[in-house]
Design an enzyme around this catalytic site. Structure first.
Site, PDB file in Angstrom:
ATOM      1  N   ASP A   1      -6.838   3.309  10.712  1.00 41.38           N
ATOM      2  CA  ASP A   1      -7.964   3.139   9.771  1.00 41.38           C
ATOM      3  C   ASP A   1      -8.879   2.022  10.271  1.00 41.38           C
ATOM      4  OD1 ASP A   1      -7.087   5.024   7.678  1.00 41.38           O
ATOM      5  OD2 ASP A   1      -5.418   3.633   7.453  1.00 41.38           O
TER       6      ASP A   1
ATOM      7  N   ASP B   1     -12.489   6.373  17.110  1.00 42.91           N
ATOM      8  CA  ASP B   1     -13.862   6.848  17.290  1.00 42.91           C
ATOM      9  C   ASP B   1     -14.837   5.897  16.602  1.00 42.91           C
ATOM     10  OD1 ASP B   1     -12.737   7.641  14.775  1.00 42.91           O
ATOM     11  OD2 ASP B   1     -14.529   8.820  14.427  1.00 42.91           O
TER      12      ASP B   1
ATOM     13  N   LYS C   1     -16.006  -2.148   6.926  1.00 39.69           N
ATOM     14  CA  LYS C   1     -16.727  -3.222   6.217  1.00 39.69           C
ATOM     15  C   LYS C   1     -16.108  -4.571   6.585  1.00 39.69           C
ATOM     16  CE  LYS C   1     -18.096  -0.409   2.346  1.00 39.69           C
ATOM     17  NZ  LYS C   1     -17.487   0.300   1.258  1.00 39.69           N
TER      18      LYS C   1
HETATM   19  C1  LIG Z   1      -7.128   7.510   9.763  1.00 40.49           C
HETATM   20  S1  LIG Z   1      -5.507   8.075   9.515  1.00 40.49           S
HETATM   21  C2  LIG Z   1      -5.117   8.817  11.099  1.00 40.49           C
HETATM   22  C3  LIG Z   1      -4.044   9.883  10.973  1.00 40.49           C
HETATM   23  C4  LIG Z   1      -3.664  10.584  12.290  1.00 40.49           C
HETATM   24  N1  LIG Z   1      -3.125   9.661  13.263  1.00 40.49           N
HETATM   25  C5  LIG Z   1      -4.813  11.368  12.889  1.00 40.49           C
HETATM   26  O1  LIG Z   1      -5.206  11.066  14.053  1.00 40.49           O
HETATM   27  O2  LIG Z   1      -5.296  12.295  12.228  1.00 40.49           O
HETATM   28  C6  LIG Z   1      -4.575   6.540   9.623  1.00 40.49           C
HETATM   29  C7  LIG Z   1      -3.194   6.662   9.006  1.00 40.49           C
HETATM   30  O3  LIG Z   1      -2.473   5.447   9.264  1.00 40.49           O
HETATM   31  C8  LIG Z   1      -1.597   5.211   8.164  1.00 40.49           C
HETATM   32  N2  LIG Z   1      -1.257   3.771   8.190  1.00 40.49           N
HETATM   33  C9  LIG Z   1      -2.106   2.733   8.010  1.00 40.49           C
HETATM   34  N3  LIG Z   1      -1.466   1.560   8.104  1.00 40.49           N
HETATM   35  C10 LIG Z   1      -0.157   1.861   8.359  1.00 40.49           C
HETATM   36  C11 LIG Z   1       1.011   1.085   8.547  1.00 40.49           C
HETATM   37  N4  LIG Z   1       0.978  -0.263   8.463  1.00 40.49           N
HETATM   38  N5  LIG Z   1       2.188   1.722   8.771  1.00 40.49           N
HETATM   39  C12 LIG Z   1       2.240   3.081   8.825  1.00 40.49           C
HETATM   40  N6  LIG Z   1       1.147   3.881   8.667  1.00 40.49           N
HETATM   41  C13 LIG Z   1      -0.020   3.280   8.422  1.00 40.49           C
HETATM   42  C14 LIG Z   1      -2.408   5.630   6.942  1.00 40.49           C
HETATM   43  O4  LIG Z   1      -1.561   5.953   5.852  1.00 40.49           O
HETATM   44  C15 LIG Z   1      -3.191   6.833   7.484  1.00 40.49           C
HETATM   45  O5  LIG Z   1      -2.563   8.054   7.164  1.00 40.49           O
END
Ligand SMILES: C[S@@+](CC[C@H](N)C(=O)[O-])C[C@H]1O[C@@H](n2cnc3c(N)ncnc32)[C@H](O)[C@@H]1O
Length: 218
Positions: free
Chosen positions: A122, A158, A126
């Site tokens: 993620d 990206d 912001k």
């Molecule tokens: C933007 S999504 C990307 C999902 C996937 N990797 C893709 O390329 O479609 C980022 C994911 O990271 C997970 N995430 C964020 N922080 C995390 C953490 N500390 N431990 C495990 N998962 C995490 C979120 O729940 C989210 O589903």
């Protein structure tokens, strides 16, 4: 065993927007079947962080069938798809941690991992949310501690804001990791792997070119 004390909060969604009813009892029963419990010193592990719908975990489990992939994700709707795909593909070397990657990192001092993938973390674009970003120097140094010699980390994004942030982090960690593909003009994921995740497709649809950073443990 895993600790339940998070040193870092986990932000973002646990359920999808669709409000589709989910049988959580059945979900946790299936999670339990594939749940990561403890490390086995005889095995090599791959850490796949923030796996969304699990495309990367399935890809890695197939590509590295002699290693164990630990998929870290708390997003229930995504994990349901991952669990279905594990069963459909008869995959035996994939374990799920339905939660924060920090639980895994803090559960060991051993160098259990030979590879880490972080696809589309993620970006929290912001300024006021910048502290939520996963790829910080502290985080990379934590990964350094649990990686075997010469192991690699793959980070895809990206987001131009996150690219700048990651570049800065790589610079701050230059004593810990070598940025392997720094001299290449082309950082595109598809030059390396034939894999498309939900967030990869979103990026392409919005005409944003994803970049891949490859770091090698020093
Ligand atoms: C933007 S999504 C990307 C999902 C996937 N990797 C893709 O390329 O479609 C980022 C994911 O990271 C997970 N995430 C964020 N922080 C995390 C953490 N500390 N431990 C495990 N998962 C995490 C979120 O729940 C989210 O589903």
């Amino acid at each position: 065993m895993l600790s339940s004390n998070y040193s870092k909060r986990l932000y973002g969604r646990t359920r999808g927007r669709s409000k589709k009813k989910i049988d959580l009892k059945k979900y946790y029963q299936t999670v339990a079947k594939y749940k990561f419990q403890n490390f086995d010193k005889k095995l090599d592990y791959i850490l796949d962080i923030g796996t969304g719908y699990g495309e990367t975990s399935i890809f890695l489990a197939k590509k590295f069938s002699n290693k164990i992939v630990i998929s870290c994700e708390k997003y229930v709707d995504g994990n349901i798809i991952l669990l279905k795909n594990i069963e459909m593909n008869n995959i035996k070397n994939l374990q799920l941690h339905n939660g924060n990657v920090y639980d895994i990192l803090e559960s060991t001092n051993e160098k259990n991992f030979c590879l880490v993938w972080i696809f589309f973390p993620d970006p929290w674009p912001k300024n006021r949310h910048a502290k939520r970003r996963l790829i910080t120097s502290d985080f990379l140094i934590k990964l350094h501690k649990i990686l075997k010699k010469n192991s690699e980390i793959y980070i895809a994004t990206d987001s131009t804001i996150y690219i700048r942030f990651i570049l800065n982090t790589i610079y701050n960690c230059k004593d810990y990791f070598l940025w392997l593909n720094q001299s290449e003009m082309n950082l595109h994921i598809k030059s390396y792997f034939d894999i498309e995740t939900k967030y990869y497709k979103k990026a392409i649809k919005s005409q944003r070119n994803p970049s891949l950073f490859i770091l090698k443990k020093l």
